[in-house]
Every structure is written in structure tokens, then in C-alpha cells.
Design a protein around this motif. Structure first.
Motif, PDB file in Angstrom:
ATOM      1  N   THR A   1     -10.920  -6.113 -12.428  1.00  0.00           N
ATOM      2  CA  THR A   1     -11.358  -7.092 -11.448  1.00  0.00           C
ATOM      3  C   THR A   1     -10.927  -6.646 -10.068  1.00  0.00           C
ATOM      4  N   GLU A   2     -11.766  -6.969  -9.122  1.00  0.00           N
ATOM      5  CA  GLU A   2     -11.482  -6.694  -7.721  1.00  0.00           C
ATOM      6  C   GLU A   2     -10.278  -7.521  -7.298  1.00  0.00           C
ATOM      7  N   SER A   3      -9.400  -6.921  -6.528  1.00  0.00           N
ATOM      8  CA  SER A   3      -8.262  -7.646  -5.994  1.00  0.00           C
ATOM      9  C   SER A   3      -8.076  -7.261  -4.534  1.00  0.00           C
ATOM     10  N   GLU A   4      -6.974  -7.658  -3.958  1.00  0.00           N
ATOM     11  CA  GLU A   4      -6.799  -7.492  -2.519  1.00  0.00           C
ATOM     12  C   GLU A   4      -6.800  -6.039  -2.080  1.00  0.00           C
ATOM     13  N   PHE A   5      -6.028  -5.191  -2.730  1.00  0.00           N
ATOM     14  CA  PHE A   5      -5.898  -3.808  -2.281  1.00  0.00           C
ATOM     15  C   PHE A   5      -6.512  -2.796  -3.238  1.00  0.00           C
ATOM     16  N   SER A   6      -6.557  -3.106  -4.521  1.00  0.00           N
ATOM     17  CA  SER A   6      -7.145  -2.204  -5.510  1.00  0.00           C
ATOM     18  C   SER A   6      -7.489  -3.008  -6.753  1.00  0.00           C
ATOM     19  N   PRO A   7      -8.336  -2.468  -7.621  1.00  0.00           N
ATOM     20  CA  PRO A   7      -8.676  -3.211  -8.833  1.00  0.00           C
ATOM     21  C   PRO A   7      -7.461  -3.417  -9.732  1.00  0.00           C
ATOM     22  N   ASN A   8      -7.451  -4.522 -10.437  1.00  0.00           N
ATOM     23  CA  ASN A   8      -6.463  -4.766 -11.482  1.00  0.00           C
ATOM     24  C   ASN A   8      -7.160  -4.523 -12.807  1.00  0.00           C
ATOM     25  N   ASP A   9      -6.523  -3.761 -13.685  1.00  0.00           N
ATOM     26  CA  ASP A   9      -7.141  -3.323 -14.931  1.00  0.00           C
ATOM     27  C   ASP A   9      -6.415  -3.867 -16.148  1.00  0.00           C
ATOM     28  N   LEU A  10      -7.172  -4.046 -17.225  1.00  0.00           N
ATOM     29  CA  LEU A  10      -6.651  -4.408 -18.532  1.00  0.00           C
ATOM     30  C   LEU A  10      -7.336  -3.489 -19.531  1.00  0.00           C
ATOM     31  N   VAL A  11      -6.571  -2.716 -20.273  1.00  0.00           N
ATOM     32  CA  VAL A  11      -7.137  -1.832 -21.294  1.00  0.00           C
ATOM     33  C   VAL A  11      -6.899  -2.475 -22.651  1.00  0.00           C
ATOM     34  N   ILE A  12      -7.998  -2.642 -23.405  1.00  0.00           N
ATOM     35  CA  ILE A  12      -7.880  -3.234 -24.738  1.00  0.00           C
ATOM     36  C   ILE A  12      -8.600  -2.350 -25.745  1.00  0.00           C
ATOM     37  N   LYS A  13      -7.989  -2.180 -26.898  1.00  0.00           N
ATOM     38  CA  LYS A  13      -8.637  -1.462 -27.996  1.00  0.00           C
ATOM     39  C   LYS A  13      -9.325  -2.509 -28.860  1.00  0.00           C
ATOM     40  N   VAL A  14     -10.630  -2.411 -28.940  1.00  0.00           N
ATOM     41  CA  VAL A  14     -11.400  -3.414 -29.666  1.00  0.00           C
ATOM     42  C   VAL A  14     -11.751  -2.916 -31.061  1.00  0.00           C
ATOM     43  N   LYS A  15     -11.913  -3.859 -31.975  1.00  0.00           N
ATOM     44  CA  LYS A  15     -12.350  -3.562 -33.330  1.00  0.00           C
ATOM     45  C   LYS A  15     -13.792  -4.011 -33.480  1.00  0.00           C
ATOM     46  N   SER A  16     -14.565  -3.258 -34.217  1.00  0.00           N
ATOM     47  CA  SER A  16     -15.961  -3.630 -34.480  1.00  0.00           C
ATOM     48  C   SER A  16     -16.017  -5.008 -35.126  1.00  0.00           C
ATOM     49  N   GLY A  17     -17.021  -5.789 -34.727  1.00  0.00           N
ATOM     50  CA  GLY A  17     -17.249  -7.094 -35.321  1.00  0.00           C
ATOM     51  C   GLY A  17     -16.410  -8.221 -34.763  1.00  0.00           C
ATOM     52  N   VAL A  18     -15.609  -7.946 -33.729  1.00  0.00           N
ATOM     53  CA  VAL A  18     -14.688  -8.952 -33.196  1.00  0.00           C
ATOM     54  C   VAL A  18     -15.067  -9.333 -31.771  1.00  0.00           C
ATOM     55  N   ASN A  19     -14.875 -10.609 -31.437  1.00  0.00           N
ATOM     56  CA  ASN A  19     -15.043 -11.097 -30.066  1.00  0.00           C
ATOM     57  C   ASN A  19     -13.678 -11.141 -29.394  1.00  0.00           C
ATOM     58  N   TYR A  20     -13.631 -10.673 -28.141  1.00  0.00           N
ATOM     59  CA  TYR A  20     -12.396 -10.670 -27.351  1.00  0.00           C
ATOM     60  C   TYR A  20     -12.597 -11.546 -26.122  1.00  0.00           C
ATOM     61  N   PHE A  21     -11.509 -12.151 -25.659  1.00  0.00           N
ATOM     62  CA  PHE A  21     -11.578 -13.102 -24.558  1.00  0.00           C
ATOM     63  C   PHE A  21     -10.592 -12.705 -23.471  1.00  0.00           C
ATOM     64  N   VAL A  22     -11.127 -12.520 -22.262  1.00  0.00           N
ATOM     65  CA  VAL A  22     -10.323 -12.089 -21.124  1.00  0.00           C
ATOM     66  C   VAL A  22     -10.465 -13.132 -20.020  1.00  0.00           C
ATOM     67  N   ARG A  23      -9.329 -13.645 -19.564  1.00  0.00           N
ATOM     68  CA  ARG A  23      -9.307 -14.613 -18.471  1.00  0.00           C
ATOM     69  C   ARG A  23      -9.127 -13.866 -17.160  1.00  0.00           C
ATOM     70  N   GLN A  24      -9.992 -14.163 -16.195  1.00  0.00           N
ATOM     71  CA  GLN A  24      -9.794 -13.695 -14.825  1.00  0.00           C
ATOM     72  C   GLN A  24      -9.098 -14.834 -14.091  1.00  0.00           C
ATOM     73  N   PHE A  25      -8.006 -14.526 -13.410  1.00  0.00           N
ATOM     74  CA  PHE A  25      -7.276 -15.570 -12.695  1.00  0.00           C
ATOM     75  C   PHE A  25      -7.102 -15.159 -11.238  1.00  0.00           C
ATOM     76  N   MET A  26      -7.076 -16.164 -10.382  1.00  0.00           N
ATOM     77  CA  MET A  26      -6.882 -15.939  -8.958  1.00  0.00           C
ATOM     78  C   MET A  26      -5.399 -16.056  -8.632  1.00  0.00           C
ATOM     79  N   LYS A  27      -4.978 -15.321  -7.619  1.00  0.00           N
ATOM     80  CA  LYS A  27      -3.585 -15.391  -7.183  1.00  0.00           C
ATOM     81  C   LYS A  27      -3.526 -15.202  -5.681  1.00  0.00           C
ATOM     82  N   MET A  28      -2.468 -15.683  -5.096  1.00  0.00           N
ATOM     83  CA  MET A  28      -2.289 -15.545  -3.650  1.00  0.00           C
ATOM     84  C   MET A  28      -2.134 -14.075  -3.309  1.00  0.00           C
TER      85      MET A  28
END
Length: 153
Positions: free
Chosen positions: A91-118
Motif C-alpha cells: 500500500t502507498e504510504s507517506e514516504f514509501s510503500p508498506n509491504d506484507l509478504v504472505i505465502k498462500v495455499k491453493s484453495g484458500v481465501n486470505y484477508f488483508v486489512r489496509q489501515f490508515m495511520k498518522m
């Protein structure tokens, strides 16, 4: 001393206003909220943003460097990805992107929350993996945004 009041007012407006983005149809949103399984060999990543904090801010979201969309309060996106490998949600942030690396398994749904911060100059954003239960509960009250249209490429 006199510059503090305008800065505080500006920060308040930016963090509590209301941004909007292009939305998918109600039918498409309802279909995505059924959380069906991905196609064979794939996984699905749901990225959502709930709440009104940072409401005037739109923040780009990418998966593996591909624009998923520009978020606003109370929207979500869903993207099918190849299973059994790592994927980077950013996600875009103030100075550089913030990243989350996840290893996914076939057949599964994953849920990622984007949150705002000061931030120092403008509001920032981050991403975090949440449980399937929490993700489904949050997304139930949100609407599906149209993919694409990131402000920065």
C-alpha cells in the motif's frame, strides 16, 4: 505559533473527510461476499479498508506490483492469485510503500486489512493479515471497489 492552528485544522480535515472511488455493481459485491473458493491451483486475496479514520485519503494497493485499486473508506477488493507461492501486498504510504509478504495455499481465501495511520506530512497506510473470521465480518459491511485506477504507477 500562529501556523499551528491552520496545520491542526488541515490535518483534521484530511484524516476525517470522505474520499470516494469507483464501485462495482451491488450484484458483483454480493457475489464476492459469498467468499467462494478460487479456481484450481489458485488462492484469493481480499484487501479491505473499513472505518472512517483517514477518510479523505485514497491509497493505492498493489499485489506483486500490479495495481489492484485505489482505496477509500469502507471498500474492499478481491484478487485471485497463483497458489502455493509468496505474494506481496503493498500500500502507498507517506514516504514509501508498506509491504506484507504472505505465502498462500491453493484453495484458500486470505484477508488483508489496509489501515490508515498518522504521518509526518500526510496520513500513511499499512497492511496486515487478519483471520478469515475477522475478514469476513469486516467485509460483510463493505462494498466492492473497481480494480485498477491507481494514482501512482
Amino acid at each position: 505559533m500562529n501556523f499551528r492552528v491552520p496545520l491542526v485544522l488541515l490535518a483534521t480535515v484530511v484524516m476525517t473527510g470522505c474520499a470516494s472511488v469507483s464501485m462495482e455493481s451491488k450484484d458483483a459485491s454480493s457475489a464476492a461476499k459469498r467468499f467462494g473458493p478460487p479456481s484450481e491451483g489458485n488462492a484469493q486475496i481480499y484487501v479491505f479498508r473499513s472505518g472512517s479514520f483517514g477518510g479523505a485519503l485514497k491509497k493505492d494497493i498493489w499485489i506483486n506490483g500490479e495495481c489492484i485499486g485505489e482505496s477509500a473508506p469502507n471498500v474492499f477488493f478481491v484478487k485471485e492469485v497463483k497458489g502455493d507461492v509468496e505474494h506481496k501486498v503493498s500500500t502507498e504510504s507517506e514516504f514509501s510503500p508498506n509491504d506484507l509478504v504472505i505465502k498462500v495455499k491453493s484453495g484458500v481465501n486470505y484477508f488483508v486489512r489496509q489501515f490508515m495511520k498518522m504521518g509526518l506530512l500526510v496520513g500513511g497506510a499499512g497492511v496486515e493479515l487478519v483471520s478469515e473470521e475477522d475478514g469476513k465480518k469486516e467485509i460483510a459491511g463493505l462494498e466492492l471497489a473497481k480494480s485498477g485506477n491507481c494514482s501512482k504507477k
